[in-house]
Design a protein around this motif. Structure first.
Motif, PDB file in Angstrom:
ATOM      1  N   SER A   1      18.175 -14.236  36.804  1.00  0.00           N
ATOM      2  CA  SER A   1      17.958 -14.535  38.287  1.00  0.00           C
ATOM      3  C   SER A   1      17.700 -15.858  38.902  1.00  0.00           C
ATOM      4  CB  SER A   1      16.943 -13.548  38.543  1.00  0.00           C
ATOM      5  OG  SER A   1      17.009 -12.260  38.563  1.00  0.00           O
ATOM      6  N   CYS A   2      16.996 -16.559  37.982  1.00  0.00           N
ATOM      7  CA  CYS A   2      17.019 -17.939  38.303  1.00  0.00           C
ATOM      8  C   CYS A   2      18.092 -18.818  38.159  1.00  0.00           C
ATOM      9  CB  CYS A   2      15.968 -18.873  37.289  1.00  0.00           C
ATOM     10  SG  CYS A   2      14.297 -18.060  37.527  1.00  0.00           S
TER      11      CYS A   2
ATOM     12  N   ILE B   1      15.283 -14.955  33.641  1.00  0.00           N
ATOM     13  CA  ILE B   1      16.013 -16.219  33.782  1.00  0.00           C
ATOM     14  C   ILE B   1      17.232 -16.118  34.624  1.00  0.00           C
ATOM     15  CG2 ILE B   1      17.033 -17.922  32.057  1.00  0.00           C
ATOM     16  CD1 ILE B   1      14.719 -17.282  30.315  1.00  0.00           C
TER      17      ILE B   1
ATOM     18  N   CYS C   1      13.140 -21.012  32.841  1.00  0.00           N
ATOM     19  CA  CYS C   1      13.323 -20.624  33.959  1.00  0.00           C
ATOM     20  C   CYS C   1      13.810 -21.652  34.911  1.00  0.00           C
ATOM     21  CB  CYS C   1      12.344 -19.891  34.686  1.00  0.00           C
ATOM     22  SG  CYS C   1      12.007 -18.035  33.972  1.00  0.00           S
ATOM     23  N   LEU C   2      12.807 -22.607  34.990  1.00  0.00           N
ATOM     24  CA  LEU C   2      12.986 -24.064  35.608  1.00  0.00           C
ATOM     25  C   LEU C   2      14.244 -24.754  35.381  1.00  0.00           C
ATOM     26  CD1 LEU C   2      11.892 -26.018  37.753  1.00  0.00           C
ATOM     27  CD2 LEU C   2      10.434 -27.057  35.973  1.00  0.00           C
TER      28      LEU C   2
ATOM     29  N   VAL D   1      21.613 -13.612  41.120  1.00  0.00           N
ATOM     30  CA  VAL D   1      20.302 -13.434  41.510  1.00  0.00           C
ATOM     31  C   VAL D   1      19.880 -12.112  40.836  1.00  0.00           C
ATOM     32  CG1 VAL D   1      18.226 -13.502  43.062  1.00  0.00           C
ATOM     33  CG2 VAL D   1      19.982 -15.236  43.277  1.00  0.00           C
TER      34      VAL D   1
ATOM     35  N   PHE E   1      17.553 -23.090  36.506  1.00  0.00           N
ATOM     36  CA  PHE E   1      17.469 -23.110  37.871  1.00  0.00           C
ATOM     37  C   PHE E   1      17.876 -24.705  38.364  1.00  0.00           C
ATOM     38  CE2 PHE E   1      15.432 -24.493  41.914  1.00  0.00           C
ATOM     39  CZ  PHE E   1      16.028 -23.827  42.705  1.00  0.00           C
TER      40      PHE E   1
END
Length: 407
Positions: free
Chosen positions: A59-60, A57, A109-110, A356, A113
């Motif tokens: 990294s997202c 997450i 995650c979405l 990231v 991001f």
């Protein structure tokens, strides 16, 4: 005492009114971003995710920051910094509020991001605005004033966040984050609207050079990306280390993070003004900041005494208050070679890339090898970044020599 106070006040003189308003807007925005240092704890304790999932997450988080920074640079060159800054503040506020209602690994995650794509379009636009509102001789101190606002916000934010988490949970933080972003958007509209704000300098290169052909800037980019890889550990891996290895509470962690922000708030402006009098290059100052940050991780392995945690934070704070203003000023100076949005986007992307890989690596390394090995690795990465700056200094010296001998 009066002399020290006078010198401190003098370090703020000469900055434009617009830079002061931009700093206030940043302060309002950053005071509310108190959920960020606690995001890894929120994901593990409130959402019940594993360390490996948290790493993904985060990294997202970094990927969103990369896309947002790139997009922010393009939009800034196309439509101007004001529209980009306002849209980023307003819509990221809405997304901050919405993030608390997202459950599940994929959704988070979405959500993270998307939030960072919108939020980080603000960063390159802010740097271009800062360049427009600052005289060249005041740029480093202008950057420091913005950073002072950021760190004053982070000083109050984490301390307040620790109290809020223990009394009413994480949900309130998202409302405060979102509300502060929206409030900052309206402050921007009231005080820095193009009809009211006056740029002190607007420079457009008639024959811009592409940032992608600027070798010294790419070396600088690589050094900053590696330094950011180390630095952002303080926003994810280090809080976990405090909690899991040192057994510190969220409240204590908030106080520690707040302490570093307070140190930066008090010392950065006079320190930068003092260092500007030296004959050192900007890159030499940045190297000093890198070295102090490397030591901040190294001391964590020098014994179990809890005071080492405080010493590490102090070293990090001074490394940060030297490295960031001078690296930022170097980037803004170099940006005059091409399109400013493009150059400043690449500068911010160097930090976005760290998000990231760094969080995921930090949590993975701690889980796989333990904290001792992890901090040694991070120290080694700082040293590599230091060596890259030595190479950059050599390239800049060669560049200067070629200009002096060319007809």
């Amino acid at each position: 005492m009066k002399k020290l106070y006078t010198k401190y006040i003098d370090s703020f003189r000469g900055l434009s009114t617009e830079v002061w308003w931009l700093s206030l807007i940043t302060l309002v925005n950053r005071t509310g971003t108190m959920v960020i240092p606690f995001l890894s704890l929120y994901l593990t304790e409130d959402q019940g995710l594993s360390l490996s999932q948290v790493g993904i997450i985060m990294s997202c988080f970094g990927l969103g920051s990369v896309v947002g920074s790139w997009l922010g640079g393009k939009l800034t060159d196309a439509i101007g910094y004001y529209k980009v800054m306002w849209g980023s503040l307003f819509f990221s506020g809405i997304l901050f509020i919405a993030l608390q209602y997202i459950d599940g690994f994929a959704g988070l995650c979405l959500g993270v991001f998307s939030l960072l794509v919108v939020a980080d379009t603000f960063r390159p636009a802010t740097f271009v605005a800062l360049s427009a509102y600052s005289k060249p001789e005041n740029r480093t101190r202008s950057v420091s004033l913005i950073r002072m606002a950021i760190n004053l916000g982070f000083s109050a934010g984490p301390a307040l966040a620790g109290i809020i988490i223990e009394t009413s949970g994480y949900s309130s933080l998202f409302w405060i984050d979102g509300g502060s972003c929206i409030a900052a958007a309206f402050l921007l509209m009231l005080f820095l609207h193009p009809k009211k704000a006056k740029a002190t300098e607007t420079y457009i290169n008639p024959n811009p050079k592409s940032v992608y052909t600027d070798l010294p800037y790419w070396v600088f980019f690589a050094a900053m990306a590696l330094f950011a890889f180390c630095f952002v550990q303080y926003f994810s891996t280090v809080p976990l280390y405090y909690h899991q290895d040192r057994d510190l509470s969220e409240f204590t962690i908030g106080i520690l993070l707040g302490m570093s922000g307070f140190l930066i708030f008090v010392f950065e402006m006079p320190l930068v003004k003092y260092l500007e009098k030296w004959t050192w290059t900007k890159t030499s100052h940045v190297m000093t900041g890198f070295a102090l940050t490397a030591f901040s991780f190294l001391v964590l392995n020098l014994g179990g005494w809890i005071g080492m945690v405080a010493i590490g934070l102090i070293l990090m704070a001074f490394g940060e208050m030297i490295a960031f203003p001078f690296s930022n000023a170097f980037a803004m100076d170099r940006a005059n070679r091409g399109k400013q949005g493009e150059y400043m986007a690449l500068y911010t992307i160097s930090f976005s890339l760290a998000h990231v890989f760094a969080h995921n690596f930090g949590t993975w390394s701690a889980d796989k090898f333990g904290w001792f090995t992890t901090w040694n690795i991070i120290t080694g990465v700082c040293i590599i970044a230091f060596l890259l700056l030595l190479w950059l200094q050599h390239l800049l010296n060669s560049e200067k020599t070629q200009k002096s001998v060319s007809p």
